[in-house]
Every structure is written in structure tokens, then in C-alpha cells.
Design an enzyme around this catalytic site. Structure first.
Site, mmCIF file in Angstrom:
data_model
loop_
_atom_site.group_PDB
_atom_site.id
_atom_site.type_symbol
_atom_site.label_atom_id
_atom_site.label_comp_id
_atom_site.label_asym_id
_atom_site.label_seq_id
_atom_site.Cartn_x
_atom_site.Cartn_y
_atom_site.Cartn_z
ATOM 1 N N TYR A 170 -3.142 -0.968 10.018
ATOM 2 C CA TYR A 170 -2.991 -1.336 8.613
ATOM 3 C C TYR A 170 -1.603 -0.938 8.098
ATOM 4 C CZ TYR A 170 -4.188 -1.413 3.581
ATOM 5 O OH TYR A 170 -4.231 -1.655 2.248
ATOM 6 N N SER B 164 0.846 -1.198 0.000
ATOM 7 C CA SER B 164 0.000 0.000 0.000
ATOM 8 C C SER B 164 0.875 1.239 0.000
ATOM 9 C CB SER B 164 -0.883 -0.005 1.252
ATOM 10 O OG SER B 164 -1.464 1.273 1.450
#
Ligand code: ZN
Length: 666
Positions: free
Chosen positions: A556, A543
Site C-alpha cells: 500500500y 495517504s
């Protein structure tokens, strides 16, 4: 009221094609003669004949080009025609020159006057003639009403010979097949079936008579165990991947052949018809000890060397510009198992197994019925193998897609980015192993792939944080496809909450799904790829947050940063075995993504001070290019990392975020 001859021909062809003891894939051809009205209103007699490269089993009217019969029959006046000229002249007789090219055996059908003609490459007819006493066996099996013609390659000369035999009921072409005709379609099919049945009965009788002592051919071979099989397929696939990736498929129908003490002689007895020559060249390899992977790989080497030597011996026959087919065997006979066949997809490998089954069964039948087989001389097989007209037939196949034959595992494939990646890789020809917790989503993904005409995918439902599931995922790839070439690590969940608020459970769950699962699949993939020995590519869907984390998104972001570091270690450890590891860093992918559900969208929108509906536009507006990022953008980058286009790249990160300065790789 009788049917149109073309409709009768299609129906009869499908009936013949459905019986694999009569024809194998693409083999054999059928014709019918009838009258059409041409563009000037004249009634003209035409012949419809199977087009080159089409398959009888799935025949449609479009597979049968029509040719003006007069123009074909007139060619009989020539004493000789070379292949190119014959093909040219036959082409000029086509009613519609843009139709499918007619069979290379067109003139054979044209020179025989019967209205309906079947030409099949039946196994039993090949067995009947693949030995020293072919003419006698034909006479005993079929009587005096069938003519026997020695082997001669299909072409003008064979057509003339056949045309002169119209007074018989049929013709047996040695090492090739059967020609039968009649004035009605039903009668033609009935005669074809009756002739083959007579040959079958004759062979059964002969086999019984030959069996005066217990067969020396059978031996007791124990079943090959699952773990030995997994080791074997990985080692073989690693070796065979050298000349382009292929899947390996186990076919147990060939067990009886593979277990024979004389399996090497069965293979050496060669191929029975031109179809077999074209499709299973170079030829089948016999694995002597399937529990010893090194010796099995050596068997493959020996088979490839033998093919290369054969090519060297015969290459003088070839005009300039021809090179050797890849010499590696496509079919491997494995005692205790059957056969392992190869191809770009499981379907291709299955077709090959069908052909191998017929070829080797014919050879075994000959040995059991007549003793020593006698097949075509090497020079003839070679000529067929490299015969321009046959090469044309194969050239009708479209070029393979870029990931053809490769096997890729995709985790998190049931939805979102993972599903988009699977769809894209399937379109590129990859054979996919799809993993996810969501069974329904996986089924839907597999159905998408089927609908798009992609190779059949294999699915595994389970939690990728469970090592048992992860191990089974890689084992499945080996079991279903013979190995793996790449893994796309995509399983993940969104984890929101500030560090002050984040519960230990939520934190652990985020790490477990987003990072530990990536570690587990890396571990098991590296083991399998090391055993396979032909490199591989691991692609991590990380990400933008790995480099540019967001407040309130720690659970996350930490896991994705860890994933990038995991990728780097995998690159370090995988390098020596040719395994590459790279990551993509997408940002703000909304289409189909499950990441934004369960309150994540609302939470992120609140963090950025926008309405949840505006979140997608907000993200697009903040990147340098001002563009939204889609699943397809990510999928294309993943495909690049999986392909040989990135063969010199490992340990890298590719941002797919429209340009976020804070997330530039460093
Ligand atoms: Zn033929």
C-alpha cells in the site's frame, strides 16, 4: 357546494402550468377574487394572485398572496404611478405583508372585475402579434370580442388600459400574451384553452396559405457525429467557462430550428415575451460549422461582442449602478444536432432549452405564417432586460453554491472516503461523475445526493485499472455535462503483508488499483482538460503512509508514495495548460471506509499490539492533536483544492492526519 376560490385557483393554475404551450417557466399569472374575514371579524373582498417568482405548474396556496381588493381598486384614481410607487402601494394592500410578493401584474387583475382571470404568455398568441399586421391577425383569429393592445411594458398604465376593456371577452397584449376572464374557475380555464386553440388553428391555416412554393427554409444537414460533438462541447465549454463554470446539455428538440437555412433570422427575430427575455438573454448564438471548433468558439465570441455592443448602445437608459450581464450566450443552436444549453446544473440547462424551444418556435411560426417578423424595438427589450422589477424577480434565487456549474469526476465513490467526498462536493453544487466497481454502492451514493437536493449525478460502473473504463469515464463527463473541471482520484484498496510474505499477485494488484488507475485517469483527464482549455484541478487521495510508511503495509505504502510522485509530475505537465495537481494525505479514517475490511483492521491492530476495536483510538492518540480523522475532514480539504480558493497552489500535499511528525511533507 362550490370549492374555496383559492383552491380552485391553485388547481386551475397547475393545469395551465402543466401545458408549456400556455406558459413557460415562471411566466403567466392567475387570480381569483373572494371574501375573507379579517382580524376584526369584518368580511372583506380579497384577490389572490400568483406571487412573483413562483411557477404555475407547481403552485401551492402559499404561492398566492391575498390583497384587499378595495385598496387595489382605489389606486385606479391615479393618473400615473411609477413602478416603485406602484409596487409600494400594492404591497400595502397585502393581507399578510410577510407573504410572497405579488405579481408585477397585480393591478391588471384587480382593475378587471371578473372573479377569475388567467393571463398566459402562450406561444401562439405571441406568434399572432409578432409581425406587422398584429391587429388584423387577432381579429381574424379571435373575432371582435377580443381587444388588441399594442406593446406596452407591464405596469400601472397597462393595468388601466386593461381595466377599461372589461366589456370584451379577453385581451391580446401584443408581443406579450393573453388575458381571459370568467366568473367561474372552470369557465375561465375553458375560455383560455378555447382562445389558444382558435389561434393555433388560425396559424395553421395561415402557414398553409403562405406555403405557395416549397419552403426555402429547410436544408439537408447531416447528423453531427459523436466525436465531433465531444470536441465541440469541450471547446465551447472551455470558452464559456470564462465567466463562471456551467454544464452544457444537448437538446435535440431544437434540431428542426437549428437546421433551418434562416436560423440566424429566427434568432434575430428575437424573444417573444418578457419571460424569454429574462431567461435566455443575452440571446442564442448560432454555430455555423459545428465540426470546426475554432469557428464555433468564434461564433460565441461574435455573439458576446454583439451583446456588449447592444449594451453600449442602450446603456444610457439605465440609472447608475447597473452593469452588463455576462455577455456570453446561454443557448447555442447547432445544425445537425439541435441546441446546446448551459446552466449551473443539467436541470437549469433543461429549463433554458424549454424556453429557447418556445421562443424560437414562435419566431419560426411567424416567419412561416406571416413572412417578416416584427418584434419589440431593441430599446424595449433592453429596458425589460435591465428592468428593476424583473431583476427583483430573478434576485429571489439564492446565490449559487461555491462549486455551482463545475463538473467533478470522483473515483472510488461507492463507499468510504470517496462517497463522503461525493456527498460534500454535491452539497457545494458540483455536478458529479461517480466511478466505482461497486454498482450498488454507486446507486446508493447517487441516491444520497438526490435526497440531499444536490445536482443529478452520472455514474459509471467499472474497474478503473482498465484503460477502456477510464477513457469512458472522461467521455461520460463530456457527454453528460460538456466537460470536466476536476478529478478526485480516490479508488484504492488496502494491501497488507510483509515483503517476505507478499505474493507477486497481491503486490501487482495493489500497484494496479492504487497507482496504475491513478496514472490512467490522470492521462485521460489531462487530455480532456487540454482540449477544453479552461484549466482544471486534479486531487489525489494519497495517504500519510506516502511519507511515513508502515512495516507490513508495503504494498500500500509504495503505491501511495508513487501516487504523490505522480501528482508532482501531473503538476509539472499540467501547469502550462492551467491544470493544478495536489494531494491530500489522510490517516486512519474509519467512518464508512472499506479500507479496514478483509482483515486489514486485524492485521494493523496486531502490528501495533492493540485489540482491533481499539485501533481507531490508538491512531487518534498517536497524532499531535490527539484527534480522530473523519471522511468530512478529507472532503473539505479536497473541496479546497478543487475550488478557486487554491488557484495559486499546485504540486502540494496537505496532511489530514491530526499531525504525524514522521509524515510532515518534505
Ligand atoms: Zn405577462
Amino acid at each position: 357546494m362550490s370549492q374555496h376560490p383559492l383552491d380552485e385557483l391553485v388547481a386551475r393554475s397547475r393545469a395551465i402550468g402543466a401545458d408549456t404551450s400556455l406558459v413557460v417557466w415562471g411566466g403567466g399569472n392567475t387570480s381569483a377574487k373572494g371574501v375573507v374575514t379579517d382580524h376584526l371579524g369584518r368580511e372583506r373582498t380579497v384577490m389572490w394572485i400568483k406571487g412573483s417568482g413562483s411557477d404555475l405548474a407547481s403552485a401551492t396556496p402559499g404561492d398566492f398572496p391575498a390583497l384587499y381588493l378595495d385598496d387595489l381598486v382605489a389606486l385606479r384614481a391615479h393618473d400615473a404611478l411609477d413602478d416603485d410607487t406602484m409596487v409600494d402601494f400594492v404591497g400595502r394592500a397585502m393581507v399578510d405583508p410577510s407573504a410572497r410578493r405579488p405579481s408585477i401584474e397585480t393591478l391588471l387583475h384587480a382593475f378587471l372585475p371578473a372573479r377569475h382571470i388567467d393571463h398566459v404568455h402562450a406561444d401562439s398568441v405571441c406568434a399572432l402579434t409578432n409581425h406587422h399586421d398584429g391587429p388584423l391577425a387577432v381579429k381574424e383569429a379571435l373575432g371582435d370580442r377580443f381587444a388588441y393592445v399594442d406593446w406596452i411594458r407591464p405596469g400601472f398604465q397597462l393595468s388601466k388600459i386593461a381595466g377599461d376593456l372589461a366589456d370584451f371577452d379577453g385581451i391580446v397584449l401584443a408581443h406579450h400574451g393573453l388575458i381571459v376572464w370568467a366568473d367561474t374557475s372552470d369557465e375561465c380555464l375553458a375560455r383560455t384553452r378555447a382562445a389558444v386553440a382558435s389561434v393555433d388553428a388560425y396559424l395553421a391555416r395561415t402557414r398553409l396559405e403562405a406555403r405557395t412554393e416549397p419552403a426555402t427554409t429547410s436544408r439537408d444537414v447531416p447528423d453531427l457525429g459523436e466525436s465531433d460533438l465531444a470536441r465541440l462541447t469541450l471547446a465551447l465549454r472551455g470558452r464559456l467557462n470564462r465567466h463562471g463554470r456551467r454544464v452544457l446539455r444537448v437538446d435535440r428538440r431544437l434540431r428542426a430550428i437549428a437546421d433551418r437555412a434562416d436560423v440566424a433570422e429566427v434568432v434575430a427575430a428575437g424573444v417573444s415575451t418578457g419571460d424569454h427575455m429574462m431567461r435566455i438573454k443575452p440571446w442564442s448564438a448560432v454555430i455555423t460549422d459545428p465540426t470546426d471548433t475554432a469557428s464555433a468558439v468564434h461564433d460565441v465570441d461574435r455573439s458576446a461582442d454583439a451583446y456588449a455592443a447592444y449594451f453600449e448602445r442602450e446603456r444610457a437608459q439605465l440609472p447608475d449602478g447597473y452593469s452588463m450581464h455576462a455577455p456570453d450566450p446561454l443557448v447555442l443552436l447547432v445544425p445537425g444536432l439541435g441546441a446546446i444549453t448551459t446552466g449551473a446544473t443539467l436541470r437549469d440547462a433543461e429549463v433554458l432549452a424549454d424556453i429557447a424551444l418556445h421562443t424560437h418556435t414562435v419566431a419560426a411560426t411567424v416567419i412561416d405564417s406571416f413572412g417578416e417578423p416584427s418584434t419589440l424595438p431593441e430599446s424595449e427589450t433592453f429596458a425589460f432586460d435591465y428592468w428593476p422589477m424583473e431583476l427583483y424577480k430573478l434576485s429571489l434565487k439564492p446565490p449559487p453554491p461555491p462549486l455551482a456549474g463545475s463538473v467533478i469526476v470522483v473515483t472510488g465513490a461507492a463507499s468510504g472516503i470517496g462517497r463522503g467526498i461525493a456527498r460534500h462536493l454535491g452539497a457545494l453544487g458540483a455536478n458529479l461523475c461517480l466511478a466505482d466497481l461497486d454498482a450498488e454502492g454507486l446507486d446508493a451514493c447517487a441516491a444520497d445526493l438526490r435526497a440531499a437536493g444536490a445536482p443529478a449525478a452520472w455514474t459509471i460502473v467499472g474497474d478503473q485499472t482498465d484503460e477502456v473504463v477510464v477513457a469512458a469515464t472522461l467521455q461520460g463527463a463530456v457527454h453528460e455535462f460538456g466537460g470536466a473541471d476536476g478529478v478526485v482520484v480516490c479508488a484504492g484498496i488496502g494491501v497488507t503483508g510483509s515483503l517476505q510474505d507478499l505474493s507477486l499477485d497481491t503486490w501487482n494488484r495493489g500497484l494496479s488499483v492504487n497507482l496504475t488507475s491513478a496514472f490512467l485517469i490522470t492521462k485521460h483527464a489531462l487530455r480532456a482538460l487540454a482540449d477544453q482549455g479552461s484549466g482544471g484541478s486534479l486531487v489525489y487521495v494519497a495517504s500519510k503512509n506516502a511519507f511515513a510508511p508502515g512495516a507490513g503495509f508495503g504494498g500500500y505504502s509504495v503505491a501511495k508514495a508513487g501516487m504523490v510522485q505522480l501528482m508532482r509530475i501531473a503538476a509539472l505537465e499540467g501547469g502550462p495548460i492551467g491544470v493544478r495537481a495536489n494531494a491530500v494525505n489522510p490517516d486512519a479514517v474509519f467512518d464508512g471506509s472499506g479500507l479496514w475490511s478483509g482483515g486489514v483492521r486485524e492485521e494493523r491492530a496486531a502490528t501495533h499490539g492493540v485489540h482491533p476495536d481499539e485501533l481507531e483510538d490508538f491512531y487518534a492518540a498517536r497524532n499531535l492533536l490527539g484527534r480522530k480523522v473523519s471522511t468530512d475532514d478529507v472532503a473539505r480539504a479536497v473541496a479546497f483544492y478543487l475550488s478557486d480558493d487554491s488557484s495559486r497552489t499546485t504540486g502540494s500535499v496537505l496532511p489530514i492526519d491530526g499531525g504525524v511528525p514522521g509524515a510532515f511533507p518534505r
